[in-house]
Write a protein that holds these residues in place. Structure first.
Motif, PDB file in Angstrom:
ATOM      1  N   GLY A 182      -5.440   8.093 -16.706  1.00 57.44           N
ATOM      2  CA  GLY A 182      -6.585   7.392 -16.138  1.00 57.44           C
ATOM      3  C   GLY A 182      -6.730   7.590 -14.644  1.00 57.44           C
ATOM      4  N   ARG A 183      -5.690   8.085 -13.987  1.00 59.65           N
ATOM      5  CA  ARG A 183      -5.675   8.338 -12.545  1.00 59.65           C
ATOM      6  C   ARG A 183      -6.369   7.224 -11.755  1.00 59.65           C
ATOM      7  NH1 ARG A 183      -7.781  12.361 -10.110  1.00 59.65           N
ATOM      8  NH2 ARG A 183      -5.981  12.858  -8.819  1.00 59.65           N
ATOM      9  N   PRO A 184      -5.801   6.000 -11.805  1.00 59.28           N
ATOM     10  CA  PRO A 184      -6.420   4.879 -11.083  1.00 59.28           C
ATOM     11  C   PRO A 184      -6.395   5.099  -9.574  1.00 59.28           C
ATOM     12  CG  PRO A 184      -4.211   4.300 -11.792  1.00 59.28           C
ATOM     13  CD  PRO A 184      -4.533   5.608 -12.453  1.00 59.28           C
ATOM     14  N   ALA A 185      -7.398   4.529  -8.906  1.00 59.62           N
ATOM     15  CA  ALA A 185      -7.512   4.668  -7.445  1.00 59.62           C
ATOM     16  C   ALA A 185      -6.380   3.938  -6.744  1.00 59.62           C
ATOM     17  CB  ALA A 185      -8.852   4.119  -6.980  1.00 59.62           C
ATOM     18  N   LEU A 186      -5.934   4.510  -5.651  1.00 65.70           N
ATOM     19  CA  LEU A 186      -4.916   3.888  -4.798  1.00 65.70           C
ATOM     20  C   LEU A 186      -5.608   3.317  -3.567  1.00 65.70           C
ATOM     21  CD1 LEU A 186      -2.146   6.633  -5.013  1.00 65.70           C
ATOM     22  CD2 LEU A 186      -1.881   4.260  -5.761  1.00 65.70           C
ATOM     23  N   TYR A 187      -5.334   2.051  -3.285  1.00 64.52           N
ATOM     24  CA  TYR A 187      -5.964   1.369  -2.164  1.00 64.52           C
ATOM     25  C   TYR A 187      -4.979   1.169  -1.013  1.00 64.52           C
ATOM     26  CZ  TYR A 187      -9.686   0.306  -5.488  1.00 64.52           C
ATOM     27  OH  TYR A 187     -10.701   0.405  -6.410  1.00 64.52           O
ATOM     28  N   ALA A 188      -5.508   1.255   0.199  1.00 63.13           N
ATOM     29  CA  ALA A 188      -4.704   1.019   1.398  1.00 63.13           C
ATOM     30  C   ALA A 188      -5.604   0.412   2.471  1.00 63.13           C
ATOM     31  CB  ALA A 188      -4.087   2.322   1.907  1.00 63.13           C
ATOM     32  N   THR A 189      -4.988  -0.172   3.478  1.00 64.15           N
ATOM     33  CA  THR A 189      -5.764  -0.775   4.561  1.00 64.15           C
ATOM     34  C   THR A 189      -6.210   0.302   5.553  1.00 64.15           C
ATOM     35  OG1 THR A 189      -3.700  -1.266   5.739  1.00 64.15           O
ATOM     36  CG2 THR A 189      -4.655  -3.028   4.390  1.00 64.15           C
ATOM     37  N   THR A 190      -7.126  -0.073   6.422  1.00 65.23           N
ATOM     38  CA  THR A 190      -7.731   0.856   7.372  1.00 65.23           C
ATOM     39  C   THR A 190      -7.441   0.438   8.815  1.00 65.23           C
ATOM     40  OG1 THR A 190      -9.752  -0.432   7.514  1.00 65.23           O
ATOM     41  CG2 THR A 190      -9.624   1.221   5.745  1.00 65.23           C
ATOM     42  N   LYS A 191      -7.882   1.261   9.747  1.00 66.99           N
ATOM     43  CA  LYS A 191      -7.781   0.900  11.162  1.00 66.99           C
ATOM     44  C   LYS A 191      -8.620  -0.330  11.461  1.00 66.99           C
ATOM     45  CE  LYS A 191      -6.489   4.970  13.863  1.00 66.99           C
ATOM     46  NZ  LYS A 191      -6.900   5.863  14.981  1.00 66.99           N
ATOM     47  N   GLN A 239       0.806  -1.218   0.000  1.00 67.90           N
ATOM     48  CA  GLN A 239       0.000   0.000   0.000  1.00 67.90           C
ATOM     49  C   GLN A 239       0.838   1.267   0.000  1.00 67.90           C
ATOM     50  OE1 GLN A 239      -2.225   0.524   3.785  1.00 67.90           O
ATOM     51  NE2 GLN A 239      -1.105  -1.255   4.488  1.00 67.90           N
ATOM     52  N   PRO A 240       0.312   2.344  -0.641  1.00 65.19           N
ATOM     53  CA  PRO A 240      -0.896   2.354  -1.469  1.00 65.19           C
ATOM     54  C   PRO A 240      -0.621   1.710  -2.824  1.00 65.19           C
ATOM     55  CG  PRO A 240       0.142   4.495  -1.535  1.00 65.19           C
ATOM     56  CD  PRO A 240       0.936   3.664  -0.556  1.00 65.19           C
ATOM     57  N   VAL A 241      -1.612   1.004  -3.345  1.00 65.69           N
ATOM     58  CA  VAL A 241      -1.416   0.237  -4.565  1.00 65.69           C
ATOM     59  C   VAL A 241      -2.668   0.329  -5.431  1.00 65.69           C
ATOM     60  CG1 VAL A 241      -2.253  -1.890  -3.483  1.00 65.69           C
ATOM     61  CG2 VAL A 241      -0.699  -2.044  -5.431  1.00 65.69           C
ATOM     62  N   THR A 242      -2.489   0.297  -6.734  1.00 61.78           N
ATOM     63  CA  THR A 242      -3.628   0.359  -7.641  1.00 61.78           C
ATOM     64  C   THR A 242      -4.110  -1.054  -7.953  1.00 61.78           C
ATOM     65  OG1 THR A 242      -2.350   0.229  -9.693  1.00 61.78           O
ATOM     66  CG2 THR A 242      -2.659   2.427  -8.726  1.00 61.78           C
ATOM     67  N   ARG A 243      -5.308  -1.125  -8.458  1.00 60.26           N
ATOM     68  CA  ARG A 243      -5.862  -2.423  -8.847  1.00 60.26           C
ATOM     69  C   ARG A 243      -5.016  -3.058  -9.950  1.00 60.26           C
ATOM     70  NH1 ARG A 243     -12.293  -3.236 -10.072  1.00 60.26           N
ATOM     71  NH2 ARG A 243     -12.206  -5.297 -11.057  1.00 60.26           N
ATOM     72  N   GLY A 244      -4.542  -2.234 -10.876  1.00 59.10           N
ATOM     73  CA  GLY A 244      -3.695  -2.732 -11.954  1.00 59.10           C
ATOM     74  C   GLY A 244      -2.399  -3.333 -11.429  1.00 59.10           C
ATOM     75  N   GLU A 245      -1.830  -2.701 -10.405  1.00 56.87           N
ATOM     76  CA  GLU A 245      -0.582  -3.212  -9.827  1.00 56.87           C
ATOM     77  C   GLU A 245      -0.820  -4.545  -9.123  1.00 56.87           C
ATOM     78  OE1 GLU A 245       1.557   1.144  -9.025  1.00 56.87           O
ATOM     79  OE2 GLU A 245       0.270   0.231  -7.504  1.00 56.87           O
ATOM     80  N   ILE A 246      -1.978  -4.680  -8.489  1.00 59.06           N
ATOM     81  CA  ILE A 246      -2.335  -5.944  -7.844  1.00 59.06           C
ATOM     82  C   ILE A 246      -2.463  -7.037  -8.903  1.00 59.06           C
ATOM     83  CG2 ILE A 246      -4.108  -7.170  -6.525  1.00 59.06           C
ATOM     84  CD1 ILE A 246      -4.830  -4.437  -5.265  1.00 59.06           C
ATOM     85  N   GLU A 247      -3.122  -6.699 -10.001  1.00 64.31           N
ATOM     86  CA  GLU A 247      -3.326  -7.663 -11.071  1.00 64.31           C
ATOM     87  C   GLU A 247      -2.006  -8.064 -11.717  1.00 64.31           C
ATOM     88  OE1 GLU A 247      -7.848  -6.308 -12.401  1.00 64.31           O
ATOM     89  OE2 GLU A 247      -6.098  -5.481 -13.453  1.00 64.31           O
ATOM     90  N   ALA A 248      -1.067  -7.121 -11.788  1.00 62.57           N
ATOM     91  CA  ALA A 248       0.240  -7.418 -12.385  1.00 62.57           C
ATOM     92  C   ALA A 248       0.993  -8.444 -11.544  1.00 62.57           C
ATOM     93  CB  ALA A 248       1.054  -6.128 -12.515  1.00 62.57           C
ATOM     94  N   VAL A 249       0.870  -8.351 -10.232  1.00 66.93           N
ATOM     95  CA  VAL A 249       1.550  -9.295  -9.342  1.00 66.93           C
ATOM     96  C   VAL A 249       0.848 -10.642  -9.348  1.00 66.93           C
ATOM     97  CG1 VAL A 249       2.191  -9.794  -6.956  1.00 66.93           C
ATOM     98  CG2 VAL A 249       2.452  -7.473  -7.862  1.00 66.93           C
ATOM     99  N   ARG A 250      -0.477 -10.631  -9.276  1.00 65.44           N
ATOM    100  CA  ARG A 250      -1.240 -11.880  -9.213  1.00 65.44           C
ATOM    101  C   ARG A 250      -1.287 -12.595 -10.555  1.00 65.44           C
ATOM    102  NH1 ARG A 250      -6.617 -11.955  -7.994  1.00 65.44           N
ATOM    103  NH2 ARG A 250      -6.292 -14.099  -7.307  1.00 65.44           N
TER     104      ARG A 250
END
Length: 201
Positions: free
Chosen positions: A144-153, A105-116
């Motif tokens: 495209g300004r993809p969303a960046l995802y991160a974990t929460t409390k 994190q922070p990571v985009t959905r595309g970056e997750i897909e690239a790893v998986r």
């Protein structure tokens, strides 16, 4: 004036009765508001309570949102038998996606897909956000300004972590990410609320 015994009892009762984890500031501004106490004194009481519960079936732990009582992790496999039809079930894809977000994190959905190596379903991302474990924290400044995802409390609280720094070092092969989160998923049962962790995937 309040005695040491009464102070410990009040702190213990306040944390036990709280719907969520309780912070020191909440204690000082709530149940202890009528007494002249400071944060170091409350921390001392909390440390004493942790020691009092050290050999018990439940323990006092500090998570990202404060302090709470929960069952001991090692008792999870036995306790889950009390609610076998309500035990959490998570797909391998969801666990791997969550692991990648947590460690990168922070990571985009595309970056997750690239790893998986496969696409991440919209339902997985929706489920993680609905559970409050993942949130959008911004957008990457690329086309495209993809969303960046991160974990929460809420994610940290669920897995009994104080911060992302408490995550185990990522020095394991990818298949073991799922095993890591499966172990974490057998986390202690919160003594006040169990429904949130018993939602089936």
């Amino acid at each position: 004036m309040i005695s040491d015994k009464q102070l410990k009892q009040l702190v213990e009762a306040a944390i036990f009765a709280g719907e969520d984890a309780t912070t020191i500031d909440q204690l000082l501004g709530g149940v202890l508001a009528n007494f002249r106490l400071n944060r170091p004194r409350i921390r001392q009481v909390l440390d004493e309570l942790k020691e009092d519960y050290r050999e018990r079936g439940i323990e006092l732990v500090e998570v990202a949102s404060g302090y709470r009582f929960q069952t001991r992790p090692e008792l999870g496999p036995a306790l889950v038998q009390m609610w076998p039809d309500r035990a959490p079930r998570y797909s391998a894809a969801l666990l791997e996606t969550l692991a990648l977000i947590a460690w990168r994190q922070p990571v985009t959905r595309g970056e997750i897909e690239a790893v998986r190596g496969v696409s991440v379903s919209t339902q997985i991302m929706k489920t993680l956000q609905e559970r409050g474990w993942v949130k959008i924290v911004g957008h990457k400044e690329v086309p495209g300004r993809p969303a960046l995802y991160a974990t929460t409390k809420a994610f940290l609280d669920y897995f009994s972590l104080q911060s992302v720094a408490d995550l185990p070092a990522l020095a394991v092969p990818r298949p073991e990410l799922e095993e890591t989160f499966e172990l974490l998923s057998a986390e202690p049962l919160d003594t006040r609320e169990r429904d949130a962790e018993e939602e089936n995937e």
